[in-house]
Motif scaffolding. Structure first.
Motif, short mmCIF file in Angstrom:
data_model
loop_
_atom_site.label_atom_id
_atom_site.label_comp_id
_atom_site.label_asym_id
_atom_site.label_seq_id
_atom_site.Cartn_x
_atom_site.Cartn_y
_atom_site.Cartn_z
N LYS A 87 -34.07 37.58 -21.97
CA LYS A 87 -34.81 36.62 -22.77
C LYS A 87 -34.05 35.30 -22.80
N PRO A 88 -34.73 34.19 -23.03
CA PRO A 88 -34.02 32.90 -23.12
C PRO A 88 -32.91 32.92 -24.16
N GLU A 89 -33.09 33.68 -25.24
CA GLU A 89 -32.06 33.75 -26.27
C GLU A 89 -30.81 34.53 -25.84
N ASP A 90 -30.85 35.15 -24.66
CA ASP A 90 -29.66 35.80 -24.11
C ASP A 90 -28.76 34.79 -23.39
N THR A 91 -29.23 33.56 -23.24
CA THR A 91 -28.41 32.53 -22.61
C THR A 91 -27.13 32.32 -23.42
N ALA A 92 -26.00 32.46 -22.74
CA ALA A 92 -24.71 32.37 -23.42
C ALA A 92 -23.60 32.49 -22.39
N LYS A 93 -22.40 32.24 -22.85
CA LYS A 93 -21.22 32.54 -22.05
C LYS A 93 -20.75 33.94 -22.47
N TYR A 94 -20.62 34.82 -21.50
CA TYR A 94 -20.27 36.21 -21.76
C TYR A 94 -18.79 36.43 -21.44
N TYR A 95 -18.08 37.01 -22.40
CA TYR A 95 -16.65 37.25 -22.27
C TYR A 95 -16.37 38.75 -22.24
N CYS A 96 -15.59 39.20 -21.26
CA CYS A 96 -15.14 40.58 -21.27
C CYS A 96 -13.79 40.64 -21.99
N ALA A 97 -13.48 41.81 -22.49
CA ALA A 97 -12.23 41.96 -23.24
C ALA A 97 -11.73 43.38 -23.18
N VAL A 98 -10.43 43.54 -23.32
CA VAL A 98 -9.79 44.85 -23.36
C VAL A 98 -9.43 45.16 -24.80
N GLY A 99 -9.78 46.37 -25.25
CA GLY A 99 -9.51 46.77 -26.61
C GLY A 99 -8.06 47.10 -26.87
N LYS A 100 -7.73 47.27 -28.14
CA LYS A 100 -6.36 47.58 -28.53
C LYS A 100 -6.05 49.06 -28.43
N ASP A 101 -7.08 49.92 -28.40
CA ASP A 101 -6.85 51.34 -28.19
C ASP A 101 -8.02 51.96 -27.43
N LYS A 102 -8.07 53.27 -27.37
CA LYS A 102 -9.05 53.95 -26.51
C LYS A 102 -10.47 53.97 -27.09
N ARG A 113 -7.81 42.44 -27.30
CA ARG A 113 -6.64 41.59 -27.13
C ARG A 113 -6.64 40.75 -25.87
N TYR A 114 -7.03 41.29 -24.72
CA TYR A 114 -7.04 40.49 -23.50
C TYR A 114 -8.48 40.07 -23.21
N TRP A 115 -8.63 38.77 -22.89
CA TRP A 115 -9.97 38.22 -22.72
C TRP A 115 -10.13 37.57 -21.35
N GLY A 116 -11.33 37.71 -20.80
CA GLY A 116 -11.64 37.01 -19.57
C GLY A 116 -12.02 35.58 -19.87
N PRO A 117 -12.09 34.74 -18.84
CA PRO A 117 -12.41 33.32 -19.03
C PRO A 117 -13.87 33.05 -19.37
N GLY A 118 -14.75 34.02 -19.14
CA GLY A 118 -16.15 33.86 -19.49
C GLY A 118 -17.04 33.61 -18.28
N THR A 119 -18.22 34.17 -18.34
CA THR A 119 -19.25 34.00 -17.31
C THR A 119 -20.51 33.45 -17.95
N GLN A 120 -20.98 32.32 -17.45
CA GLN A 120 -22.19 31.72 -18.00
C GLN A 120 -23.42 32.43 -17.45
N VAL A 121 -24.32 32.82 -18.35
CA VAL A 121 -25.59 33.43 -17.97
C VAL A 121 -26.71 32.56 -18.55
N ASN A 122 -27.55 32.05 -17.68
CA ASN A 122 -28.65 31.19 -18.10
C ASN A 122 -29.97 31.89 -17.84
N VAL A 123 -30.79 31.98 -18.88
CA VAL A 123 -32.10 32.62 -18.75
C VAL A 123 -33.17 31.58 -19.05
#
Length: 125
Positions: A87-102, A113-123
């Motif tokens: 949907k158009p409202e899904d337009t955003a920069k998407y960030y992946c991340a690693v959690g602090k535990d399992k 704690r660890y974050w990616g630089p982000g991926t832009q998704v345009n709808v």
């Protein structure tokens, strides 16, 4: 030092699908949960999904349930997000991340704690 490589920018029409991914280096991802967050223009970053270390438990925010599918390949230290019925409202920069535990105690930035630089998704409508 943990390095993260995201997939490139995506542009999709409403109703369409796309998949984004990110790969973590210098980290054994099988020891941690992983997640996706997103930030739309003018809005705060929000949690989208958390997937536990094995991939067997996945928690989605309500707005994407039934449309988004998260998965992971621990052998490749890679996290994926398949997005359908966009949907158009899904337009955003998407960030992946690693959690602090399992596990995924909650879908909050404080649990990651660890974050990616982000991926832009345009709808587009």
């Amino acid at each position: 030092q943990v390095q993260v490589v995201d997939s490139g920018e995506k542009s999709v029409q409403a109703g369409g699908s796309t998949t984004i991914s990110c790969t973590f280096y210098s980290l054994s991802s099988r020891d941690f949960s992983m997640g996706w967050f997103r930030q739309a223009p003018g809005k705060e970053r929000e949690g989208v999904v958390c997937i536990n270390w094995s991939g067997r438990r996945v928690d989605y925010t309500d707005s994407v349930k039934g449309r988004f599918t998260a998965s992971r390949d621990n052998a490749k230290n890679t996290l994926y997000l398949r997005m359908d019925s966009l949907k158009p409202e899904d337009t955003a920069k998407y960030y992946c991340a690693v959690g602090k535990d399992k596990s995924c105690p909650q879908l909050a930035e404080s649990e990651f704690r660890y974050w990616g630089p982000g991926t832009q998704v345009n709808v587009s409508a």
